[in-house]
Scaffold this motif. Structure first.
Motif, PDB file in Angstrom:
ATOM      1  N   TYR A 123       0.867  -1.160  -0.085  1.00 16.63           N
ATOM      2  CA  TYR A 123       0.038   0.065  -0.022  1.00 16.63           C
ATOM      3  C   TYR A 123       0.842   1.074  -0.096  1.00 16.63           C
ATOM      4  N   GLU A 124       2.059   1.180   0.927  1.00 15.34           N
ATOM      5  CA  GLU A 124       2.802   2.288   1.043  1.00 15.34           C
ATOM      6  C   GLU A 124       3.414   2.687  -0.445  1.00 15.34           C
ATOM      7  N   ARG A 125       3.754   1.465  -0.978  1.00 12.64           N
ATOM      8  CA  ARG A 125       4.648   1.698  -2.473  1.00 12.64           C
ATOM      9  C   ARG A 125       3.837   2.311  -3.319  1.00 12.64           C
ATOM     10  N   LEU A 126       2.568   1.897  -3.498  1.00 11.30           N
ATOM     11  CA  LEU A 126       1.635   2.439  -4.370  1.00 11.30           C
ATOM     12  C   LEU A 126       1.357   3.854  -4.313  1.00 11.30           C
ATOM     13  N   VAL A 127       1.193   4.251  -2.938  1.00 12.10           N
ATOM     14  CA  VAL A 127       1.157   5.815  -2.724  1.00 12.10           C
ATOM     15  C   VAL A 127       2.287   6.539  -3.133  1.00 12.10           C
TER      16      VAL A 127
ATOM     17  N   LEU B  92       6.771   7.625   8.991  1.00  9.80           N
ATOM     18  CA  LEU B  92       6.634   7.071  10.551  1.00  9.80           C
ATOM     19  C   LEU B  92       5.927   5.788  10.579  1.00  9.80           C
ATOM     20  N   SER B  93       4.947   5.650   9.494  1.00  5.25           N
ATOM     21  CA  SER B  93       4.118   4.169   9.563  1.00  5.25           C
ATOM     22  C   SER B  93       3.597   4.036   8.295  1.00  5.25           C
ATOM     23  N   ASN B  94       3.193   2.705   8.048  1.00  3.71           N
ATOM     24  CA  ASN B  94       2.398   2.559   6.897  1.00  3.71           C
ATOM     25  C   ASN B  94       1.220   1.975   6.918  1.00  3.71           C
TER      26      ASN B  94
ATOM     27  N   ILE C   3      -3.450   4.237  11.772  1.00 10.79           N
ATOM     28  CA  ILE C   3      -2.463   4.798  12.546  1.00 10.79           C
ATOM     29  C   ILE C   3      -2.295   6.164  11.859  1.00 10.79           C
ATOM     30  N   ILE C   4      -2.065   6.271  10.499  1.00  8.21           N
ATOM     31  CA  ILE C   4      -1.977   7.627   9.731  1.00  8.21           C
ATOM     32  C   ILE C   4      -3.372   8.522   9.883  1.00  8.21           C
ATOM     33  N   ALA C   5      -4.301   7.879   9.642  1.00 10.67           N
ATOM     34  CA  ALA C   5      -5.859   8.409   9.765  1.00 10.67           C
ATOM     35  C   ALA C   5      -6.099   9.296  10.907  1.00 10.67           C
ATOM     36  N   LEU C   6      -5.922   8.480  11.904  1.00 12.31           N
ATOM     37  CA  LEU C   6      -5.866   8.994  13.413  1.00 12.31           C
ATOM     38  C   LEU C   6      -5.252  10.218  13.639  1.00 12.31           C
TER      39      LEU C   6
END
Length: 357
Positions: free
Chosen positions: A119-123, A259-261, A265-268
């Motif tokens: 997911y991180e790679r695609l973003v 910091l995180s994938n 956690i990112i949304a919060l």
């Protein structure tokens, strides 16, 4: 203290809820106190990152909101913030992955929860297009403020007066942005350059379209009401602020993966920051802070120009979000200090300059 409580209570409550959800998620998914504390720490850092990157967004939001109809002000501060928090910080990254990987929204959500590395790679792979669109749009926002023909107040006087001399040249801002976009594109691989140029042009077209909508609505309102009664039309201003917030959110969403994938956690973390930006916007509008500190807007718009340039350059070089946030904070801090110094020298003087479109 009473004023701070009035404007920031909701954000503090929202923060407590988000940290509660983060703690529950951390414990239920890891069963470890140390891992849960690590998740809470990441959420805290992400929220601070979002606020530091978006304070200039709050100032610009307040600049537009103070001239909007009260009904549209309220709509932006309610509906608009829901779009900002849930749309741009949650739905937007998922939409990027769905488009980039040519999969459905539910598959993208499943990917974000069960395969965060992919997911991180695609973003991250979509960053060049995001940099082109967001950088061009933000650069236009900042330059338009300083090329306003009727501008009378100048902070960095030598530079801003020089810029203002060319304010009567049609589309000078667009020309400058296109030159910068072309310069960056020459340093990219051919395929990346096409994506970058296309996205940047779409950013420019979006900026022009939003202002065109505002102009059309204002012309219609002018036939019904006295000239000058409404400076910024409701719908046009609303759309402008939403696209502006989207451009600002790009940097925070991309930077969050450092910091995180984990999407939850990112949304919060980013949602907490976005809610505080809303509170700062309301605070600035309701207390008339922009009128009290005459150069604060200038600092914010210089920060926006810097952010726009950094976003464009990030298509070629990685620039840490810490530097971006620090530069914005320094510019706004200096403009605030300069405003305080001016107020001490000229007590009781009011700002008389009309806001830039």
């Amino acid at each position: 203290m009473e004023t701070l409580r009035k404007y920031y209570t909701f954000s503090l409550v929202f923060t407590a809820i988000c940290f509660g959800l983060a703690g529950w998620y951390g414990w239920s998914s890891t069963g470890s106190i140390s891992a849960t504390l690590g998740i809470l720490w990441i959420v805290l850092v992400l929220s601070i990152l979002e606020v530091s990157l978006s304070f200039d967004n709050a100032v610009v939001n307040a600049t537009v909101l103070r001239d909007m109809d009260p009904v549209w002000q309220q709509r932006f501060l309610t509906i608009g913030i829901l779009i900002a928090v849930f749309g741009m910080r949650i739905v937007f990254p998922i939409a990027i992955v769905a488009i980039a990987a040519e999969i459905g929204p539910m598959e993208a959500i499943n990917l974000s929860l069960n395969d965060p590395q992919e997911y991180e790679r695609l973003v991250s792979d979509a960053h060049i297009g995001i940099a082109g669109f967001g950088g061009a749009f933000l650069a236009m926002v900042g330059l338009t403020f300083f090329f306003e023909e009727d501008k009378e107040i100048h902070w960095i006087a030598v530079l801003e007066r020089t810029i203002n001399r060319f304010s009567n040249v049609p589309a000078v801002e667009i020309g400058l942005v296109l030159l910068l976009v072309y310069f960056v594109s020459t340093m990219l691989a051919p395929d990346d350059a096409i994506v970058f140029l296309t996205a940047a042009i779409l950013g420019l077209v979006t900026f022009i379209a939003v202002h065109a909508i505002a102009a059309i609505i204002e012309a219609r309102e002018a036939r019904k009401k006295a000239a000058g009664e409404i400076v910024k039309s409701g719908l046009g201003g609303f759309l402008y602020l939403e696209v502006l917030d989207a451009s600002f959110s790009f940097d925070g969403v991309i930077g969050a993966f450092a910091l995180s994938n984990n999407m939850i956690i990112i949304a919060l973390g980013l949602s907490v920051g976005a809610m505080f930006v809303r509170s700062m916007t309301i605070h600035l509008v309701r207390t008339g802070t922009l009128a009290q500190y005459r150069y604060l807007e200038h600092g914010a718009f210089w920060a926006i120009i810097v952010l726009g340039i950094i976003m464009l350059l990030s298509a070629r070089w990685h620039i840490p979000e810490t530097i971006t946030g620090l530069l914005g904070a320094v510019l706004i801090g200096l403009s605030f200090w300069w405003s305080v110094r001016h107020n001490r020298k000229h007590p009781g003087e009011e700002r008389t300059e009309l806001p830039a479109e």
